[in-house]
Write an enzyme that holds these catalytic residues in place. Structure first.
Site, PDB file in Angstrom:
ATOM      1  CG  ASN A   6     -17.606 -35.540  74.321  1.00 27.64           C
ATOM      2  OD1 ASN A   6     -17.998 -34.393  74.316  1.00 27.64           O
ATOM      3  ND2 ASN A   6     -18.196 -36.761  74.860  1.00 27.64           N
ATOM      4  CE  LYS A   8     -18.024 -36.967  78.533  1.00 30.27           C
ATOM      5  NZ  LYS A   8     -18.273 -38.019  79.324  1.00 30.27           N
ATOM      6  CG  HIS A  94     -21.270 -39.818  73.998  1.00 30.46           C
ATOM      7  ND1 HIS A  94     -21.958 -39.873  75.708  1.00 30.46           N
ATOM      8  CD2 HIS A  94     -20.071 -39.711  74.101  1.00 30.46           C
ATOM      9  CE1 HIS A  94     -20.709 -39.941  76.404  1.00 30.46           C
ATOM     10  NE2 HIS A  94     -19.594 -39.814  75.532  1.00 30.46           N
ATOM     11  CD  GLU A  96     -21.910 -38.602  78.844  1.00 26.25           C
ATOM     12  OE1 GLU A  96     -21.871 -37.541  78.386  1.00 26.25           O
ATOM     13  OE2 GLU A  96     -20.656 -39.267  79.708  1.00 26.25           O
ATOM     14  CD  GLU A 166     -16.872 -42.959  74.067  1.00 27.35           C
ATOM     15  OE1 GLU A 166     -15.905 -42.147  74.397  1.00 27.35           O
ATOM     16  OE2 GLU A 166     -18.008 -42.209  74.368  1.00 27.35           O
ATOM     17  N   GLY A 172     -16.159 -41.664  82.254  1.00 27.79           N
ATOM     18  CA  GLY A 172     -16.007 -40.895  83.545  1.00 27.79           C
ATOM     19  C   GLY A 172     -16.001 -41.538  84.818  1.00 27.79           C
ATOM     20  CB  SER A 212     -11.463 -43.515  82.196  1.00 28.28           C
ATOM     21  OG  SER A 212     -12.517 -43.313  82.788  1.00 28.28           O
TER      22      SER A 212
HETATM   23  C1  PEP Z   1     -16.582 -39.675  76.794  1.00 27.55           C
HETATM   24  O1  PEP Z   1     -17.489 -39.613  77.354  1.00 27.55           O
HETATM   25  O2  PEP Z   1     -16.586 -39.700  75.359  1.00 27.55           O
HETATM   26  C2  PEP Z   1     -15.299 -40.155  77.443  1.00 27.55           C
HETATM   27  C3  PEP Z   1     -14.478 -41.088  76.866  1.00 27.55           C
HETATM   28  O3  PEP Z   1     -15.447 -39.574  78.797  1.00 27.55           O
HETATM   29  P1  PEP Z   1     -14.046 -39.883  79.622  1.00 27.55           P
HETATM   30  O4  PEP Z   1     -12.601 -39.723  79.121  1.00 27.55           O
HETATM   31  O5  PEP Z   1     -14.438 -38.573  80.914  1.00 27.55           O
HETATM   32  O6  PEP Z   1     -14.339 -41.446  80.287  1.00 27.55           O
END
Ligand code: PEP
Length: 254
Positions: A6, A8, A94, A96, A166, A172, A212
């Site tokens: 992803n 983003k 998601h 976000e 998630e 993040g 992460s």
């Molecule tokens: C995401 O936003 O889908 C995600 C997993 O981000 P990150 O790997 O940066 O935590």
């Protein structure tokens, strides 16, 4: 196993194509793991072309879509439009989108129901916040999100749907769910999928972990029984890191 990147709101068209090319170059047709990249809308067409120009099995995905096919929805993109540039997947719900753009369980459900009409496989994201985790409400929250997103959804095969757990507190932040925490909630999500779709389909649907994930922690997370892959944010922006996670998935290979 399924690994999706992803991207983003990162990359412009030129750097997106370069990143996709660097990934495609090193994902061989013999790779057993399903791999997808989800660049920003503006780069989907160009990245789709770069993927098709390579011999790689990498698939194209988008980061969201509107639940209507067309109409007066300024700024929005429909599933039909995504299909027209070669998308196979679409990330829906998601955190976000939920946090910053007013996405609700109801809109995630409308989108999840609509995606197959355009041949798109939804990657439905669910996950609890830190406050909810600290109050030990993760199953209640995730259960509500899964049931709402999948309300009325029916499947004829397990590859028509992907779930991504998630935890918001791990996205993040550099903070990752422990393999045990991930497995526990994935097993819970699995039980909901079995309840709705039956043993055969429910056990075969890919449930990704996101938050992460990086090459160093991927082997342990992906080694968990009900972790069938990863949705990768930050580490998806560096070809070496992303490919390191793909290699970890290949090593587990199921
Ligand atoms: C995401 O936003 O889908 C995600 C997993 O981000 P990150 O790997 O940066 O935590």
């Amino acid at each position: 196993m399924f690994i999706a990147g992803n991207w983003k709101m990162n990359t412009d068209v030129r750097s997106a194509v370069a990143l996709a090319a660097a990934i495609c170059e090193r994902v061989a047709p013999s790779t057993k793991t399903h791999v997808a990249v989800c660049p920003p809308y503006i780069s989907l067409d160009a990245v789709g072309r770069a993927i098709r120009a390579s011999a790689s099995p990498v698939k194209l995905g988008a980061q969201d879509m509107h639940f209507e096919q067309d109409g007066a929805f300024t700024g929005a993109i429909s599933g039909a439009m995504l299909a027209s540039v070669g998308c196979s997947y679409v990330i829906l719900g998601h955190s976000e989108r939920r946090q910053f753009f007013g996405e609700t369980d109801a809109s995630v459900n409308r989108k999840t129901l609509k995606a197959p009409a355009n041949g798109l496989i939804p990657i439905v994201c669910i996950g609890e916040t830190l406050t909810e985790r600290e109050a030990e409400r993760e199953e209640e929250v995730v259960g509500t999100q899964v049931r709402a997103a999948l309300d009325g959804v029916s499947l004829t095969s397990a590859d028509q749907l992907v779930l991504a757990y998630e935890p918001v507190w791990a996205i993040g932040t550099g903070r990752t769910a422990s393999p045990e925490q991930a497995q526990a909630i994935h097993a819970f999500i699995r039980s909901l999928l079995v309840e709705q779709f039956g043993e055969g389909l429910g056990r075969a649907i890919h449930i990704l972990y996101g938050g992460s994930m990086k090459p160093s922690n991927a082997p342990e997370l992906l080694g968990q029984k009900d972790v069938d892959g990863g949705l990768i944010g930050g580490a998806a922006l560096k070809a070496d890191d992303f490919l390191g996670i793909v290699a970890a998935a290949e090593a587990v290979s199921r």
